[in-house]
Write a protein that holds these residues in place. Sequence first.
Motif, mmCIF file in Angstrom:
data_model
loop_
_atom_site.group_PDB
_atom_site.id
_atom_site.type_symbol
_atom_site.label_atom_id
_atom_site.label_comp_id
_atom_site.label_asym_id
_atom_site.label_seq_id
_atom_site.Cartn_x
_atom_site.Cartn_y
_atom_site.Cartn_z
ATOM 1 N N LEU A 40 0.835 -1.206 0.000
ATOM 2 C CA LEU A 40 0.000 0.000 0.000
ATOM 3 C C LEU A 40 0.866 1.250 0.000
ATOM 4 O O LEU A 40 1.930 1.281 0.623
ATOM 5 N N PRO A 41 0.418 2.297 -0.688
ATOM 6 C CA PRO A 41 1.157 3.561 -0.585
ATOM 7 C C PRO A 41 0.982 4.141 0.819
ATOM 8 O O PRO A 41 0.064 3.774 1.551
ATOM 9 N N VAL A 42 1.865 5.029 1.176
ATOM 10 C CA VAL A 42 1.808 5.626 2.512
ATOM 11 C C VAL A 42 0.554 6.495 2.608
ATOM 12 O O VAL A 42 0.367 7.428 1.836
ATOM 13 N N ILE A 43 -0.305 6.154 3.558
ATOM 14 C CA ILE A 43 -1.559 6.878 3.765
ATOM 15 C C ILE A 43 -1.414 7.690 5.042
ATOM 16 O O ILE A 43 -0.926 7.189 6.047
ATOM 17 N N GLY A 44 -1.822 8.912 5.016
ATOM 18 C CA GLY A 44 -1.754 9.726 6.219
ATOM 19 C C GLY A 44 -0.393 10.365 6.435
ATOM 20 O O GLY A 44 -0.141 10.926 7.493
ATOM 21 N N HIS A 46 2.636 9.068 6.884
ATOM 22 C CA HIS A 46 3.683 8.351 7.597
ATOM 23 C C HIS A 46 3.418 6.850 7.543
ATOM 24 O O HIS A 46 2.272 6.424 7.587
ATOM 25 N N TRP A 47 4.473 6.054 7.475
ATOM 26 C CA TRP A 47 4.322 4.606 7.395
ATOM 27 C C TRP A 47 3.674 4.037 8.644
ATOM 28 O O TRP A 47 3.031 2.996 8.612
ATOM 29 N N MET A 48 3.833 4.739 9.773
ATOM 30 C CA MET A 48 3.296 4.207 11.026
ATOM 31 C C MET A 48 1.770 4.201 11.024
ATOM 32 O O MET A 48 1.151 3.355 11.674
ATOM 33 N N PHE A 49 1.150 5.112 10.283
ATOM 34 C CA PHE A 49 -0.307 5.098 10.161
ATOM 35 C C PHE A 49 -0.752 3.815 9.472
ATOM 36 O O PHE A 49 -1.731 3.190 9.893
ATOM 37 N N ASN A 50 -0.031 3.426 8.425
ATOM 38 C CA ASN A 50 -0.337 2.148 7.771
ATOM 39 C C ASN A 50 -0.141 0.987 8.730
ATOM 40 O O ASN A 50 -0.926 0.041 8.748
ATOM 41 N N ALA A 51 0.912 1.034 9.525
ATOM 42 C CA ALA A 51 1.240 -0.083 10.407
ATOM 43 C C ALA A 51 0.236 -0.236 11.547
ATOM 44 O O ALA A 51 -0.125 -1.352 11.912
ATOM 45 N N VAL A 52 -0.199 0.881 12.104
ATOM 46 C CA VAL A 52 -1.040 0.814 13.299
ATOM 47 C C VAL A 52 -2.529 0.841 12.983
ATOM 48 O O VAL A 52 -3.323 0.229 13.694
ATOM 49 N N VAL A 53 -2.931 1.493 11.887
ATOM 50 C CA VAL A 53 -4.354 1.655 11.593
ATOM 51 C C VAL A 53 -4.796 0.843 10.375
ATOM 52 O O VAL A 53 -5.751 0.066 10.452
ATOM 53 N N VAL A 54 -4.112 1.015 9.255
ATOM 54 C CA VAL A 54 -4.588 0.429 8.001
ATOM 55 C C VAL A 54 -4.434 -1.092 7.987
ATOM 56 O O VAL A 54 -5.359 -1.810 7.605
ATOM 57 N N GLY A 55 -3.270 -1.596 8.420
ATOM 58 C CA GLY A 55 -3.052 -3.052 8.430
ATOM 59 C C GLY A 55 -4.068 -3.802 9.280
ATOM 60 O O GLY A 55 -4.721 -4.739 8.811
ATOM 61 N N PRO A 56 -4.241 -3.405 10.561
ATOM 62 C CA PRO A 56 -5.276 -4.059 11.369
ATOM 63 C C PRO A 56 -6.699 -3.835 10.859
ATOM 64 O O PRO A 56 -7.558 -4.699 11.031
ATOM 65 N N ALA A 57 -6.962 -2.708 10.213
ATOM 66 C CA ALA A 57 -8.307 -2.471 9.665
ATOM 67 C C ALA A 57 -8.606 -3.443 8.530
ATOM 68 O O ALA A 57 -9.727 -3.967 8.425
ATOM 69 N N ILE A 58 -7.624 -3.694 7.686
ATOM 70 C CA ILE A 58 -7.808 -4.679 6.617
ATOM 71 C C ILE A 58 -8.028 -6.064 7.217
ATOM 72 O O ILE A 58 -8.902 -6.814 6.774
ATOM 73 N N ALA A 59 -7.248 -6.401 8.235
ATOM 74 C CA ALA A 59 -7.408 -7.704 8.895
ATOM 75 C C ALA A 59 -8.766 -7.815 9.579
ATOM 76 O O ALA A 59 -9.384 -8.886 9.579
#
Length: 99
Positions: A40-44, A46-59
Amino acid sequence: MVSEREPTKRSLTRGLVPLLQGVIGFIAGCFLWTLSLLTLPVIGGHWMFNAVVVGPAIAAAVAVLIHLKARSFAVFGWAVFAGATIYGLSFTFLVLVHV
């Protein structure tokens, strides 16, 4: 004399199937989190937004979909969510501690 029931093959597999679903789902969640972070491209900003919000949201979306469509695999779906969340948060924490 009281006879003790011997565990049958069916009763042994009844507990083994959810355990296997949980272990495989947890590992799949870790892979899903890594895949979402890498593709995924960096959303928000910073990469940490993807790590903490987007990844678990997809899961979580995968877990809910599995829970609604195939109840017999619900343990697998929620283990995917747990794996992605725990792995993602621990990875982020380790990066923050290292930096």
